[in-house]
Design a protein around this motif. Structure first.
Motif, PDB file in Angstrom:
ATOM      1  N   ARG A 364       4.885  28.518  10.653  1.00  0.00           N
ATOM      2  CA  ARG A 364       3.495  28.884  10.928  1.00  0.00           C
ATOM      3  C   ARG A 364       3.281  29.255  12.388  1.00  0.00           C
ATOM      4  NH1 ARG A 364       2.277  24.805   7.045  1.00  0.00           N
ATOM      5  NH2 ARG A 364       2.146  23.218   8.668  1.00  0.00           N
ATOM      6  N   HIS A 365       4.173  28.801  13.290  1.00  0.00           N
ATOM      7  CA  HIS A 365       3.939  29.033  14.711  1.00  0.00           C
ATOM      8  C   HIS A 365       5.013  29.890  15.367  1.00  0.00           C
ATOM      9  CE1 HIS A 365       1.786  25.273  13.728  1.00  0.00           C
ATOM     10  NE2 HIS A 365       0.883  25.708  14.604  1.00  0.00           N
ATOM     11  N   ALA A 366       6.190  30.059  14.720  1.00  0.00           N
ATOM     12  CA  ALA A 366       7.280  30.809  15.347  1.00  0.00           C
ATOM     13  C   ALA A 366       6.926  32.283  15.444  1.00  0.00           C
ATOM     14  CB  ALA A 366       8.567  30.607  14.560  1.00  0.00           C
ATOM     15  N   THR A 367       7.508  32.940  16.433  1.00  0.00           N
ATOM     16  CA  THR A 367       7.339  34.388  16.586  1.00  0.00           C
ATOM     17  C   THR A 367       8.430  35.130  15.835  1.00  0.00           C
ATOM     18  OG1 THR A 367       6.368  34.046  18.769  1.00  0.00           O
ATOM     19  CG2 THR A 367       7.143  36.279  18.260  1.00  0.00           C
ATOM     20  N   THR A 368       9.684  34.814  16.129  1.00  0.00           N
ATOM     21  CA  THR A 368      10.798  35.481  15.440  1.00  0.00           C
ATOM     22  C   THR A 368      11.881  34.524  14.996  1.00  0.00           C
ATOM     23  OG1 THR A 368      11.878  35.914  17.571  1.00  0.00           O
ATOM     24  CG2 THR A 368      10.416  37.649  16.697  1.00  0.00           C
ATOM     25  N   THR A 369      12.108  33.434  15.740  1.00  0.00           N
ATOM     26  CA  THR A 369      13.319  32.636  15.532  1.00  0.00           C
ATOM     27  C   THR A 369      12.976  31.159  15.348  1.00  0.00           C
ATOM     28  OG1 THR A 369      14.550  34.173  16.927  1.00  0.00           O
ATOM     29  CG2 THR A 369      15.580  32.038  16.475  1.00  0.00           C
ATOM     30  N   ILE A 370      13.725  30.525  14.431  1.00  0.00           N
ATOM     31  CA  ILE A 370      13.674  29.080  14.215  1.00  0.00           C
ATOM     32  C   ILE A 370      15.104  28.561  14.301  1.00  0.00           C
ATOM     33  CG2 ILE A 370      13.089  27.202  12.634  1.00  0.00           C
ATOM     34  CD1 ILE A 370      11.023  29.054  11.363  1.00  0.00           C
ATOM     35  N   THR A 371      15.295  27.471  15.057  1.00  0.00           N
ATOM     36  CA  THR A 371      16.634  26.919  15.262  1.00  0.00           C
ATOM     37  C   THR A 371      16.656  25.455  14.793  1.00  0.00           C
ATOM     38  OG1 THR A 371      16.992  28.350  17.177  1.00  0.00           O
ATOM     39  CG2 THR A 371      18.451  26.445  16.946  1.00  0.00           C
ATOM     40  N   ILE A 372      17.716  25.141  14.040  1.00  0.00           N
ATOM     41  CA  ILE A 372      17.940  23.754  13.597  1.00  0.00           C
ATOM     42  C   ILE A 372      19.217  23.268  14.268  1.00  0.00           C
ATOM     43  CG2 ILE A 372      18.294  22.220  11.642  1.00  0.00           C
ATOM     44  CD1 ILE A 372      16.967  24.291   9.867  1.00  0.00           C
ATOM     45  N   ARG A 373      19.133  22.140  15.004  1.00  0.00           N
ATOM     46  CA  ARG A 373      20.285  21.588  15.688  1.00  0.00           C
ATOM     47  C   ARG A 373      20.444  20.121  15.265  1.00  0.00           C
ATOM     48  NH1 ARG A 373      19.072  22.760  20.522  1.00  0.00           N
ATOM     49  NH2 ARG A 373      20.375  24.617  20.688  1.00  0.00           N
ATOM     50  N   LEU A 374      21.694  19.747  14.916  1.00  0.00           N
ATOM     51  CA  LEU A 374      21.984  18.377  14.501  1.00  0.00           C
ATOM     52  C   LEU A 374      23.094  17.834  15.391  1.00  0.00           C
ATOM     53  CD1 LEU A 374      21.547  16.021  12.516  1.00  0.00           C
ATOM     54  CD2 LEU A 374      23.261  17.063  11.019  1.00  0.00           C
ATOM     55  N   THR A 375      22.830  16.697  16.064  1.00  0.00           N
ATOM     56  CA  THR A 375      23.806  16.047  16.930  1.00  0.00           C
ATOM     57  C   THR A 375      23.754  14.543  16.677  1.00  0.00           C
ATOM     58  OG1 THR A 375      22.202  15.878  18.738  1.00  0.00           O
ATOM     59  CG2 THR A 375      23.629  17.838  18.718  1.00  0.00           C
ATOM     60  N   THR A 376      24.602  13.805  17.379  1.00  0.00           N
ATOM     61  CA  THR A 376      24.582  12.339  17.328  1.00  0.00           C
ATOM     62  C   THR A 376      24.520  11.799  18.747  1.00  0.00           C
ATOM     63  OG1 THR A 376      27.006  12.240  17.293  1.00  0.00           O
ATOM     64  CG2 THR A 376      25.874  12.230  15.161  1.00  0.00           C
ATOM     65  N   ALA A 377      23.808  10.684  18.920  1.00  0.00           N
ATOM     66  CA  ALA A 377      23.679  10.037  20.220  1.00  0.00           C
ATOM     67  C   ALA A 377      23.280   8.592  20.004  1.00  0.00           C
ATOM     68  CB  ALA A 377      22.640  10.744  21.086  1.00  0.00           C
ATOM     69  N   ASP A 378      24.014   7.672  20.651  1.00  0.00           N
ATOM     70  CA  ASP A 378      23.686   6.240  20.594  1.00  0.00           C
ATOM     71  C   ASP A 378      23.594   5.734  19.165  1.00  0.00           C
ATOM     72  OD1 ASP A 378      23.561   6.198  23.341  1.00  0.00           O
ATOM     73  OD2 ASP A 378      21.398   6.568  23.387  1.00  0.00           O
ATOM     74  N   VAL A 385      14.269  20.676  15.496  1.00  0.00           N
ATOM     75  CA  VAL A 385      13.772  21.944  14.956  1.00  0.00           C
ATOM     76  C   VAL A 385      13.009  22.649  16.068  1.00  0.00           C
ATOM     77  CG1 VAL A 385      12.320  23.049  13.228  1.00  0.00           C
ATOM     78  CG2 VAL A 385      13.672  21.046  12.598  1.00  0.00           C
ATOM     79  N   HIS A 386      13.481  23.835  16.486  1.00  0.00           N
ATOM     80  CA  HIS A 386      12.869  24.610  17.567  1.00  0.00           C
ATOM     81  C   HIS A 386      12.215  25.846  16.977  1.00  0.00           C
ATOM     82  CE1 HIS A 386      15.691  22.778  20.792  1.00  0.00           C
ATOM     83  NE2 HIS A 386      15.814  22.103  19.668  1.00  0.00           N
ATOM     84  N   ASP A 387      11.173  26.304  17.606  1.00  0.00           N
ATOM     85  CA  ASP A 387      10.587  27.612  17.297  1.00  0.00           C
ATOM     86  C   ASP A 387      10.228  28.286  18.611  1.00  0.00           C
ATOM     87  OD1 ASP A 387       7.561  27.356  17.903  1.00  0.00           O
ATOM     88  OD2 ASP A 387       7.946  25.581  16.651  1.00  0.00           O
ATOM     89  N   ASP A 388      10.096  29.611  18.571  1.00  0.00           N
ATOM     90  CA  ASP A 388       9.768  30.374  19.779  1.00  0.00           C
ATOM     91  C   ASP A 388       8.303  30.772  19.820  1.00  0.00           C
ATOM     92  OD1 ASP A 388       9.825  32.118  17.696  1.00  0.00           O
ATOM     93  OD2 ASP A 388      11.074  33.644  18.667  1.00  0.00           O
ATOM     94  N   GLY A 389       7.446  29.936  19.234  1.00  0.00           N
ATOM     95  CA  GLY A 389       6.016  30.212  19.237  1.00  0.00           C
ATOM     96  C   GLY A 389       5.349  29.770  20.523  1.00  0.00           C
ATOM     97  N   PRO A 390       4.028  29.580  20.486  1.00  0.00           N
ATOM     98  CA  PRO A 390       3.293  29.216  21.705  1.00  0.00           C
ATOM     99  C   PRO A 390       3.553  27.774  22.161  1.00  0.00           C
ATOM    100  CG  PRO A 390       1.823  29.231  19.827  1.00  0.00           C
ATOM    101  CD  PRO A 390       3.132  29.791  19.346  1.00  0.00           C
ATOM    102  N   GLY A 391       4.141  26.969  21.310  1.00  0.00           N
ATOM    103  CA  GLY A 391       4.403  25.584  21.688  1.00  0.00           C
ATOM    104  C   GLY A 391       3.200  24.673  21.483  1.00  0.00           C
ATOM    105  N   ILE A 392       3.393  23.382  21.748  1.00  0.00           N
ATOM    106  CA  ILE A 392       2.330  22.380  21.590  1.00  0.00           C
ATOM    107  C   ILE A 392       1.955  21.868  22.982  1.00  0.00           C
ATOM    108  CG2 ILE A 392       1.688  20.173  20.544  1.00  0.00           C
ATOM    109  CD1 ILE A 392       3.877  20.604  18.487  1.00  0.00           C
ATOM    110  N   PRO A 393       0.681  21.938  23.354  1.00  0.00           N
ATOM    111  CA  PRO A 393       0.279  21.402  24.663  1.00  0.00           C
ATOM    112  C   PRO A 393       0.640  19.931  24.787  1.00  0.00           C
ATOM    113  CG  PRO A 393      -1.480  22.719  23.690  1.00  0.00           C
ATOM    114  CD  PRO A 393      -0.437  22.545  22.626  1.00  0.00           C
TER     115      PRO A 393
END
Length: 471
Positions: A364-378, A385-393
């Motif tokens: 609903r907010h992305a302009t062109t691209t959505i990225t899913i990244r899966l890692t492990t830590a601790d 989940v990233h999008d290239d939209g306006p972002g959240i204030p």
């Protein structure tokens, strides 16, 4: 009071028994009689003569004496004493006392007690006449009266002592009881204030709080806990009221639109485009069904405990691959996944719903691209989940997880959704002992939603913070 009175009364009874035992000891007898006898046998052991001298209630001094001083009609000058002996005896008149303070001293008994511990006889005090204790010789009436007076005086003294003990015990119990009553009244006064305040608090006025005592004690801790509970209750009631109002508002719009479409078509059946009317009605019905489904799931997650129903092993890599493969989107969807399956303990259906809600929000907010990244830590899996939209204030990054929250750019009916996607996603993460939060995308503009879930092969620990995940 029972806790205080029992040991005090027991101590008083033991003291009375001790006083009675002391008064009845041989050494403390009010009347005693003793005697010493010296006897000498002269001549043969069986045929000789015997001389005896006794002294009662006085001292007998033994000294060397000539044979001539031991005179008797049965002893002649030619005979020689063959044995001399002395004997001592004592008898005490012991009163038979009673610890009952109302005992009549004239009604008690007395007994003759020898120094060997042998009791000779026991009789009422009233029967003391002229008999002197230990002997059958006659005495004067004054001696008998004095003997009775001495014996009865012991009982009177014991009665007086027992009465003093009883009065002291009652006074001590009353004093302790009064002190405890006053102290408990002062201690429980804040409790009564808390009770009255709690009785006046109703569901229509949850802003009131109970008074907290200035003293740092358990009652102050109780009042603080009660106020904290009232705070949570007020927040829960306000959230419930807001939720009901939001649900009513969300349901009213599609129902009103559906009703208007049907009423217009019914009013002008000849002019209505019935296929379009049916399509619009089905769209509104689907919206109502989706809203009802989301509300039901949200209510179930709110009342479910952590990890409820999460009893399977879910590979997050497989879950992301399968979900993205069947998802249809107009945006470019990229994934960055590790080689290992990244297993977590949970419900596959709920985790699939969590990923779907995050991707719906990104679309609903992305302009062109959505990225899913899966890692492990601790010892945690980190799903981003990233999008290239306006972002959240920054001021809205926590508010977006409230129910029916829509930012200004998402308030259109076509793209705004129900406002329940992110709240449902966070509650799913919480049910799996994980977290979900929003941060800024450090490389490109847009929103960044990060979910942390404990890996299955490790003991769940505290999930990483937003700062550690961002780093």
């Amino acid at each position: 009071m029972v806790v205080v009175a029992t040991p005090v009364l027991a101590a008083a009874v033991l003291a009375a028994v001790f006083l009675k035992a002391e008064a009845m000891r041989f050494e403390n007898a009010p009347i005693t009689s003793f005697g010493i006898c010296v006897d000498a046998r002269v001549g043969e052991s069986k045929g000789g003569a015997e001389v005896q001298k006794c002294a009662n209630d006085s001292s007998v001094v033994l000294k060397w004496a000539e044979v001539d001083e031991l005179t008797s009609n049965d002893i002649t000058e030619e005979e020689v004493p063959t044995s001399v002996g002395a004997s001592y005896h004592s008898v005490a008149l012991i009163p038979q006392l009673s610890i009952w303070p109302m005992t009549d001293p004239e009604e008690i008994f007395y007994a003759f007690l020898g120094d060997t511990g042998e009791v000779y006889e026991s009789s009422p005090v009233s029967q003391i006449t002229r008999l002197r204790p230990g002997y059958n010789s006659r005495g004067s009436m004054d001696q008998a009266d004095r003997s009775r007076a001495k014996i009865t005086q012991v009982q009177r003294t014991l009665n007086h002592q027992v009465l003093l003990l009883t009065g002291g015990a009652v006074l001590l119990i009353s004093l302790v009881g009064g002190v405890v009553w006053v102290a408990m009244g002062r201690v429980l006064r804040p409790v009564e204030a808390i009770r009255r305040e709690m009785a006046d608090i109703t569901e229509h006025d949850l802003s009131r709080r109970v008074p907290v005592p200035r003293a740092r004690n358990e009652i102050a801790a109780l009042a603080t806990t009660v106020n904290a509970t009232l705070d949570r209750l007020e927040v829960a009631v306000e959230d419930n009221r807001r939720f009901v109002a939001d649900v009513s508002h969300e349901l009213r719009s599609p129902i009103a639109a559906l009703r208007a479409e049907l009423e217009i078509a019914t009013a002008h059946p000849d002019l209505a485009d019935w296929p379009a009317v049916v399509d619009a009605a089905l769209a509104d019905t689907d919206r109502l069904q989706q809203l009802a489904t989301d509300l039901l799931l949200l209510a179930r997650l709110d009342h479910a405990g952590p990890a409820t129903g999460c009893d399977a092993t879910v590979g997050l890599v497989t879950l992301v691959v399968e979900h993205t493969a069947r998802r249809h989107t107009t945006h470019t969807l990229t994934t960055d996944l590790p080689d290992d399956p990244t297993p977590v303990h949970g419900s596959r259906a709920l985790l699939n719903r969590l990923l779907g809600n995050l991707l719906d929000n990104a679309e609903r907010h992305a302009t062109t691209t959505i990225t899913i990244r899966l890692t492990t830590a601790d010892d945690h899996a980190v799903l981003e989940v990233h999008d290239d939209g306006p972002g959240i204030p920054a001021e809205d990054r926590e508010r977006v997880f409230n129910r029916f929250t829509r930012l200004d750019d998402a308030r259109t009916r076509d793209t705004g959704g129900t406002g329940l996607g992110l709240p449902i996603a966070r509650r799913i993460a919480t049910a799996h002992r994980g977290t979900l939060h929003a941060t800024a995308n450090p490389d490109t503009p847009g929103a960044r939603l990060i979910t942390t879930l404990p890996l299955q092969h490790t003991t769940p620990r505290s999930p990483p913070t937003a700062e550690s995940s961002t780093a």
